[in-house]
Design a protein around this motif. Structure first.
Motif: not given
Length: 213
Positions: A158-184
């Protein structure tokens, strides 16, 4: 999950086994001895991990909680790692997922739904501190993990990103959740919110600069 104790030993995810939903080596249908079944054992595993933590978890300790012998658990799972994978997916099933339907889009937009998803995942990691290390160590391909990833993919579509952009955004969100979202090294709520703002702003800017055709 590779650990210091079994490093180098290849194993197959419980979700890729020939019988992912059936208790391994059970003799008959229905509940087994002592009223055990895989669902009850998985629920007890989640509770034990919550109260005592991942480092202290063992099949012997779980069996004691259930009032059975440790060997009886192996009628339902082949290894401790299989059971930890099941517990991980059970915990992920507690996370409310945005539907991504027209009503949600009109009310919140993709950024609002992403905020809800990210904050919900952060709460989940706080309630179950053992989820973050298991999610990093295991393939994490159970049904609830796949539902979470599908919800994230719908948001990024729904963001309107191109395919390559969505791939990068997916990785960025995933890393964000486990970095800033994590408990370590858990960041304060305010810093988490600010980092999430920056992440969303970056996705929005990328969508404007390189929109999907």
């Amino acid at each position: 999950m590779a650990t210091a104790a079994d490093a180098g030993n290849a194993r197959t995810s419980v979700w890729l086994s020939a019988r992912p939903a059936a208790p391994g080596r059970r003799r008959s249908g229905g509940e087994g001895a002592f009223g055990l079944d895989r669902e009850r054992i998985t629920g007890a595993t989640v509770r034990l991990l919550d109260t005592e933590g991942l480092a202290r978890f063992s099949m012997r300790r779980l069996a004691a909680d259930l009032g059975v012998t440790a060997m009886s658990l192996y009628w339902y799972v082949d290894t401790k790692h299989d059971l930890l994978e099941l517990a991980l997916d059970r915990a992920l099933g507690e996370l409310p997922l945005p539907t991504g339907g027209p009503a949600d889009t009109a009310r919140e937009g993709w950024s609002g739904r992403l905020r809800l998803l990210a904050c919900g995942y952060r709460r989940l990691l706080a309630e179950h501190p053992w989820v973050a290390p298991l999610a990093a160590a295991y393939p994490n391909i159970g049904p609830h993990a796949r539902a979470f990833d599908a919800a994230l993919q719908r948001l990024l579509d729904a963001t309107g990103l191109a395919d390559s952009g969505r791939t990068g955004a997916h990785l960025a969100v995933w890393q964000f959740l486990h970095g800033c979202g994590g408990t370590a090294r858990r960041v304060p709520d305010g810093d988490f919110g600010l980092a999430l703002d920056v992440l969303i702003a970056g996705i929005e800017a990328k969508a404007v600069a390189e929109p999907a055709p």
